[in-house]
Design a protein around this motif. Structure first.
Motif, short mmCIF file in Angstrom:
data_model
loop_
_atom_site.label_atom_id
_atom_site.label_comp_id
_atom_site.label_asym_id
_atom_site.label_seq_id
_atom_site.Cartn_x
_atom_site.Cartn_y
_atom_site.Cartn_z
N HIS A 116 0.84 -1.19 0.00
CA HIS A 116 0.00 0.00 0.00
C HIS A 116 0.88 1.25 0.00
O HIS A 116 1.74 1.42 0.87
CB HIS A 116 -0.92 0.01 1.23
CG HIS A 116 -1.74 -1.24 1.37
ND1 HIS A 116 -2.83 -1.52 0.59
CD2 HIS A 116 -1.59 -2.30 2.22
CE1 HIS A 116 -3.34 -2.69 0.95
NE2 HIS A 116 -2.61 -3.18 1.93
N LYS A 118 0.04 4.14 0.73
CA LYS A 118 -0.24 4.98 1.89
C LYS A 118 0.68 4.66 3.07
O LYS A 118 0.85 5.48 3.97
CB LYS A 118 -1.71 4.81 2.32
CG LYS A 118 -2.71 5.38 1.32
CD LYS A 118 -4.13 5.21 1.83
CE LYS A 118 -5.13 5.80 0.85
NZ LYS A 118 -6.54 5.64 1.32
N GLY A 278 1.39 -3.51 6.90
CA GLY A 278 1.60 -3.82 5.49
C GLY A 278 2.97 -4.33 5.15
O GLY A 278 3.19 -4.80 4.05
#
Length: 299
Positions: A116, A118, A278
């Protein structure tokens, strides 16, 4: 025959005890640094750790292939350099600040390897926390200490990749038994001259005690914890290290953080915990190579 008494200890308790052992060892290293210098301390601590590890495990030398030699040497050399860099950092800046800066290395690796985009925000959040911790706008900003800690962070990031290369071939403790002696030899280049003339029985005993605090005890505790908890939960707990570094710096070294520095450490802990969501390897690989357990050599 009497039945063995089994005292249940929750896995999070094992993990937190390992963190405390690492940070306690770091805090207690300050006195040894004053006696033999940071490089001398690194050499003594790594040498004692190598002796202890070789006493409890037989290095799997017969399993070493030609392609393993350079990663093993690289991991050992990196261990020696990062250990020295971190100890040099805590000679100049508070323990919690050094831990937080060094923590940027693995945190950035976890974010970059995330699926990800982000997740890349978390190293930035942690960096803001580090700025609040170091307070570069103050006149007493210690560039030398921050530089050593930053170099340790870079080395720790490289250490992660090397550890995973080795971990995919060897079990954690087997790799340690081969790389820690290399790390001790690396630190010896400068460590022996720095410590020469200052060695006493008390100093050697202190170094042996520090070697038990890290890496021997934390490694064993983390191995036990990883058998009973998910890597994500384990990594989230490890994000508490900077905060515990600040706490032990306060209790043992009397390093009083300001309110803005407390905010900074909270940001680092938040970023570290969030990045674990993640930045994970496949479960099968993690079970074979508990990277963070090996990484406690350098903290």
């Amino acid at each position: 025959m009497r039945a063995a008494v089994n005292i249940p200890v929750p896995p999070w308790g094992l993990a937190v005890t390992a963190i405390l052992s690492v940070q306690l060892g770091s805090a207690l290293s300050v006195d040894l640094i004053e006696a033999v210098g940071p490089t001398g301390t690194a050499w003594l601590r790594l040498s004692m750790g190598a002796i202890i590890l070789l006493a409890i495990v037989r290095p799997p030398l017969r399993s070493v292939r030609r392609g393993d030699v350079l990663p093993l040497l690289g991991l050992g050399i990196t261990t020696g350099l990062v250990t020295t860099g971190f100890l040099a950092a805590i000679e100049h800046i508070p323990l919690g600040t050094a831990v937080a800066i060094e923590f940027l290395g693995p945190l950035t690796v976890a974010a970059v390897r995330s699926h990800h985009r982000k997740a890349l925000i978390w190293p930035a959040v942690a960096l803001v926390g580090v700025v609040l911790l170091t307070e570069p706008w103050q006149g007493d900003f210690n560039l030398v200490g921050v530089t050593f800690a930053a170099l340790a962070a870079i080395g720790w990031a490289a250490y992660i990749f090397l550890t995973q290369l080795i971990g995919d071939r060897f079990t954690g403790i087997g790799a340690l038994s081969m790389t820690v002696p290399v790390a001790a030899a690396t630190a010896a280049v400068v460590g022996i001259p720095q410590a020469a003339g200052h060695l006493t029985f008390g100093i050697l005993a202190a170094a042996a005690g520090l070697a038990i605090l890290m890496p021997v005890l934390p490694f064993m505790l983390e191995m036990l914890a990883l058998r009973r908890m998910t890597p994500t939960a384990f990594g989230t707990l490890m994000a508490l290290e900077p905060a515990l570094g600040v706490l032990l710096g306060l209790l043992i070294l009397h390093q009083q953080p300001s309110a803005i520095q407390v905010l900074g450490i909270l940001l680092v802990v938040l970023a570290g915990a969030a990045a674990q969501r993640g930045g994970r390897r496949p479960p099968a690989t993690q079970a074979k190579s508990p990277t963070h357990a090996v990484l406690d050599l350098v903290g």
